[in-house]
Design a protein around this motif. Sequence first.
Motif, PDB file in Angstrom:
ATOM      1  N   SER A  94       0.851  -1.187   0.000  1.00  0.00           N
ATOM      2  CA  SER A  94       0.000   0.000   0.000  1.00  0.00           C
ATOM      3  C   SER A  94       0.889   1.240   0.000  1.00  0.00           C
ATOM      4  CB  SER A  94      -0.871   0.041   1.254  1.00  0.00           C
ATOM      5  OG  SER A  94      -1.641  -1.107   1.319  1.00  0.00           O
ATOM      6  N   GLY A  95       0.521   2.209  -0.834  1.00  0.00           N
ATOM      7  CA  GLY A  95       1.289   3.452  -0.876  1.00  0.00           C
ATOM      8  C   GLY A  95       1.763   3.760  -2.286  1.00  0.00           C
ATOM      9  N   SER A  96       2.683   4.683  -2.364  1.00  0.00           N
ATOM     10  CA  SER A  96       3.136   5.154  -3.681  1.00  0.00           C
ATOM     11  C   SER A  96       4.181   4.208  -4.278  1.00  0.00           C
ATOM     12  CB  SER A  96       3.744   6.542  -3.541  1.00  0.00           C
ATOM     13  OG  SER A  96       4.918   6.446  -2.771  1.00  0.00           O
ATOM     14  N   VAL A  97       4.488   4.456  -5.545  1.00  0.00           N
ATOM     15  CA  VAL A  97       5.551   3.708  -6.229  1.00  0.00           C
ATOM     16  C   VAL A  97       6.870   3.933  -5.485  1.00  0.00           C
ATOM     17  CG1 VAL A  97       6.918   3.668  -8.356  1.00  0.00           C
ATOM     18  CG2 VAL A  97       4.416   3.715  -8.485  1.00  0.00           C
ATOM     19  N   TYR A  98       7.096   5.187  -5.056  1.00  0.00           N
ATOM     20  CA  TYR A  98       8.323   5.515  -4.322  1.00  0.00           C
ATOM     21  C   TYR A  98       8.427   4.678  -3.053  1.00  0.00           C
ATOM     22  CZ  TYR A  98      11.879   8.158  -1.828  1.00  0.00           C
ATOM     23  OH  TYR A  98      13.016   8.504  -1.154  1.00  0.00           O
ATOM     24  N   HIS A  99       7.318   4.608  -2.320  1.00  0.00           N
ATOM     25  CA  HIS A  99       7.294   3.848  -1.058  1.00  0.00           C
ATOM     26  C   HIS A  99       7.647   2.376  -1.316  1.00  0.00           C
ATOM     27  CE1 HIS A  99       5.853   2.196   2.726  1.00  0.00           C
ATOM     28  NE2 HIS A  99       5.152   1.328   2.030  1.00  0.00           N
ATOM     29  N   ASN A 100       7.158   1.840  -2.422  1.00  0.00           N
ATOM     30  CA  ASN A 100       7.431   0.440  -2.753  1.00  0.00           C
ATOM     31  C   ASN A 100       8.906   0.208  -3.075  1.00  0.00           C
ATOM     32  OD1 ASN A 100       5.143  -1.743  -3.226  1.00  0.00           O
ATOM     33  ND2 ASN A 100       4.235   0.285  -3.359  1.00  0.00           N
ATOM     34  N   VAL A 101       9.455   1.098  -3.913  1.00  0.00           N
ATOM     35  CA  VAL A 101      10.838   0.879  -4.375  1.00  0.00           C
ATOM     36  C   VAL A 101      11.839   1.129  -3.239  1.00  0.00           C
ATOM     37  CG1 VAL A 101      12.559   1.516  -6.113  1.00  0.00           C
ATOM     38  CG2 VAL A 101      10.150   1.426  -6.746  1.00  0.00           C
ATOM     39  N   GLU A 102      11.476   2.011  -2.325  1.00  0.00           N
ATOM     40  CA  GLU A 102      12.429   2.314  -1.240  1.00  0.00           C
ATOM     41  C   GLU A 102      12.369   1.266  -0.120  1.00  0.00           C
ATOM     42  OE1 GLU A 102      11.861   5.689   1.252  1.00  0.00           O
ATOM     43  OE2 GLU A 102       9.839   5.113   1.806  1.00  0.00           O
ATOM     44  N   PHE A 103      11.414   0.343  -0.191  1.00  0.00           N
ATOM     45  CA  PHE A 103      11.224  -0.599   0.925  1.00  0.00           C
ATOM     46  C   PHE A 103      12.518  -1.344   1.289  1.00  0.00           C
ATOM     47  CE2 PHE A 103      10.358  -4.757   2.712  1.00  0.00           C
ATOM     48  CZ  PHE A 103       9.519  -4.439   3.749  1.00  0.00           C
ATOM     49  N   GLY A 104      13.149  -1.941   0.269  1.00  0.00           N
ATOM     50  CA  GLY A 104      14.366  -2.720   0.521  1.00  0.00           C
ATOM     51  C   GLY A 104      15.500  -1.859   1.057  1.00  0.00           C
ATOM     52  N   LEU A 105      15.475  -0.579   0.692  1.00  0.00           N
ATOM     53  CA  LEU A 105      16.528   0.334   1.167  1.00  0.00           C
ATOM     54  C   LEU A 105      16.257   0.755   2.605  1.00  0.00           C
ATOM     55  CD1 LEU A 105      16.557   2.494  -2.072  1.00  0.00           C
ATOM     56  CD2 LEU A 105      18.211   0.745  -1.436  1.00  0.00           C
ATOM     57  N   ARG A 106      14.976   0.937   2.923  1.00  0.00           N
ATOM     58  CA  ARG A 106      14.606   1.308   4.308  1.00  0.00           C
ATOM     59  C   ARG A 106      14.993   0.203   5.278  1.00  0.00           C
ATOM     60  NH1 ARG A 106      10.243   5.447   4.975  1.00  0.00           N
ATOM     61  NH2 ARG A 106       9.871   4.567   7.014  1.00  0.00           N
ATOM     62  N   VAL A 107      14.710  -1.049   4.883  1.00  0.00           N
ATOM     63  CA  VAL A 107      15.040  -2.144   5.803  1.00  0.00           C
ATOM     64  C   VAL A 107      16.555  -2.329   5.929  1.00  0.00           C
ATOM     65  CG1 VAL A 107      12.851  -3.365   5.408  1.00  0.00           C
ATOM     66  CG2 VAL A 107      14.872  -4.022   4.090  1.00  0.00           C
ATOM     67  N   LEU A 129      10.147   6.296 -14.047  1.00  0.00           N
ATOM     68  CA  LEU A 129      10.433   7.442 -13.179  1.00  0.00           C
ATOM     69  C   LEU A 129       9.249   8.406 -13.109  1.00  0.00           C
ATOM     70  CD1 LEU A 129      12.493   8.809 -11.363  1.00  0.00           C
ATOM     71  CD2 LEU A 129      13.506   9.890 -13.361  1.00  0.00           C
ATOM     72  N   GLY A 130       8.539   8.526 -14.211  1.00  0.00           N
ATOM     73  CA  GLY A 130       7.383   9.429 -14.264  1.00  0.00           C
ATOM     74  C   GLY A 130       6.246   9.011 -13.345  1.00  0.00           C
ATOM     75  N   PHE A 131       6.306   7.792 -12.825  1.00  0.00           N
ATOM     76  CA  PHE A 131       5.227   7.270 -11.973  1.00  0.00           C
ATOM     77  C   PHE A 131       5.605   7.307 -10.486  1.00  0.00           C
ATOM     78  CE2 PHE A 131       4.377   5.667 -16.108  1.00  0.00           C
ATOM     79  CZ  PHE A 131       3.026   5.413 -16.198  1.00  0.00           C
ATOM     80  N   ILE A 132       6.705   7.951 -10.170  1.00  0.00           N
ATOM     81  CA  ILE A 132       7.281   7.849  -8.821  1.00  0.00           C
ATOM     82  C   ILE A 132       6.283   8.176  -7.702  1.00  0.00           C
ATOM     83  CG2 ILE A 132       8.262  10.205  -8.840  1.00  0.00           C
ATOM     84  CD1 ILE A 132      10.755   8.907  -7.414  1.00  0.00           C
TER      85      ILE A 132
END
Lengths: 351, 234
Positions: A94-107, A129-132
């Motif tokens: 749930s959330g934005s494309v950015y939130h999804n892609v950053e998940f592995g980096l956050r953990v 990138l346009g969908f971030i």
Amino acid sequence: MPTLFELSGLIKDYGVRRVLDINNLSLEKGGIYALRGANGAGKSTLLSLLAFLETPTGGKIIFNGQEVNYGTGSHLYQLRQKVVLVDQSPLMFSGSVYHNVEFGLRVRKIGRVERKQIVEKALEQVGMLGFIDHDASKLSGGETKRVALARGLAVAPDVLLLDEPAANVDLENQRILFEIINRINKEGSTSIIYSTHQFPVDEQPAHQILILDKGKLHFDRRCNIFTASVKVANGEKSVCRLAGCAIELELSNTVLASVKDTFYLFINPEKIELLNSTTAPPENSFGVEVLNLTRKEKRVEYTVHIGKELLISSTYRSYKENPVYLGQGVMIHLPEDAISVYPLKHGQEIN
Amino acid sequence: MDLLFDSVRSAIGLLLAFDSELVDIVVVSLRVSFFSTLFGALAGVPLGFLIAYNQFRWKRMVITCLNTLLALPTVVIGLLVYSFISRRGVFGSLELLYTQKAIVIGQLILIIPVIISLTISAISRIDNRYRTSALTLGANNLQVAWVICREARFGIIAAIIAAFGRVIAEVGISMMLGGNAKGFTRTMTTAMALEYDKGEFVLAVALGIVLMAFAFAINIIFNLLQGRTNADTV
């Protein structure tokens, strides 16, 4: 090339059903491997095992020279930092494309500024990138697959496992996905293993093709696959011509029931029989010359010429009982159970 | 019908005047229900998650027992807790009987099975691919649990709201363990029961209106939250 994965005696059972049974398999670092097989062949199970998401029923996996210890959660956690599996039908959090892609980096506790740069780069790599800032749940199937790929790429894994990346995706998105896969492999040192139930064609990159059938790995080279067509159909059997080959096969119409006039034909090298010259040859038997001979663990592989190269794989024991030498003429028999046929899509002929 | 209309008219008058007795009762009710729900959620949500997420031998039996506890009558809980906290009980020396803490303890026993059961239901509906996606992206067990709970958040919130609704509306535990002491342990439901016994309907109806208004407001907030999410995903 150093070895990435070494699998030996790998077994996976679900209840009483054995879904995977691989004797030996070595995968090298930096390669692109296409894992091909029909639905239920065990592709997804193998990928889950390679991603350390499932525990094998038997056998062992050696990753980067280290045997995987399934009893230790922290060991598996460390291994999962290096391997990412992108699911066949990926789910977006749930959330934005950015939130999804950053998940592995956050953990991985990567700082906000660096995270943003990596996310943008990963999305740029997959053309999203346009969908971030878009809501991830609103993306189309192809877009979701590309974002899921970016989500995996962002953590820069040593190995990227892709389960059916081309499934449920239109041709244009398939082409884009395979271009991305090729580029990732060439630009970095990421090894890629992807599964597909289609025949890998030219635009699908693969240094090696692994074929799974009912959980068993039959052979590990791009060989024994031919484009075939029905030459004469009569009664219960049809004569089929293999494109570019000097042989014709007589196949029963039940084998050919799932295909049209032109189709793919795969000859399982383990089921090709080497005949004793004293016996009368059955149908679909041919005299050929041995071009190459290689010992692989407990098996011996022969290459013979039938207009194209044909691979034959037999046990070392049977080789010892009936030795064959380079340049020797032998009689081979292609029984029907060694032959599988698959529908051909337009423009996929193998020449 | 005149009795009802007269009572409603007078009750509205009490509400508009912010009658001090009525306000005290509402505050006690809300405080007790808030803490019961808070502690119930802190215990019930993790337990529900653990039961739903893990596979163990007696899982089905545990779920069956929890579902049975959903039907536990409040008077039974009242009796059980009373036996522990009365002067002759094991915890008699703590002097909990007829305090708001006693009501909270009783209400916790009432709602923890509710929260656990509804959390199990919410977590079980979450696609396993959320777990595998989080794991393969390098998440540890705690981070995976967070991902799953985040995806199941509306089911979990619904569980907590259902628990709040259960405690704010119950009367047996509050009466038996609280004692209905004015200004201390008198809740909306015990006050309504008392007023009914006295034949005084005005305060009872006013409290009934407040109770329904709270239930209505909470449901509206929850529906708005859900509606916004559904609209986003259409």
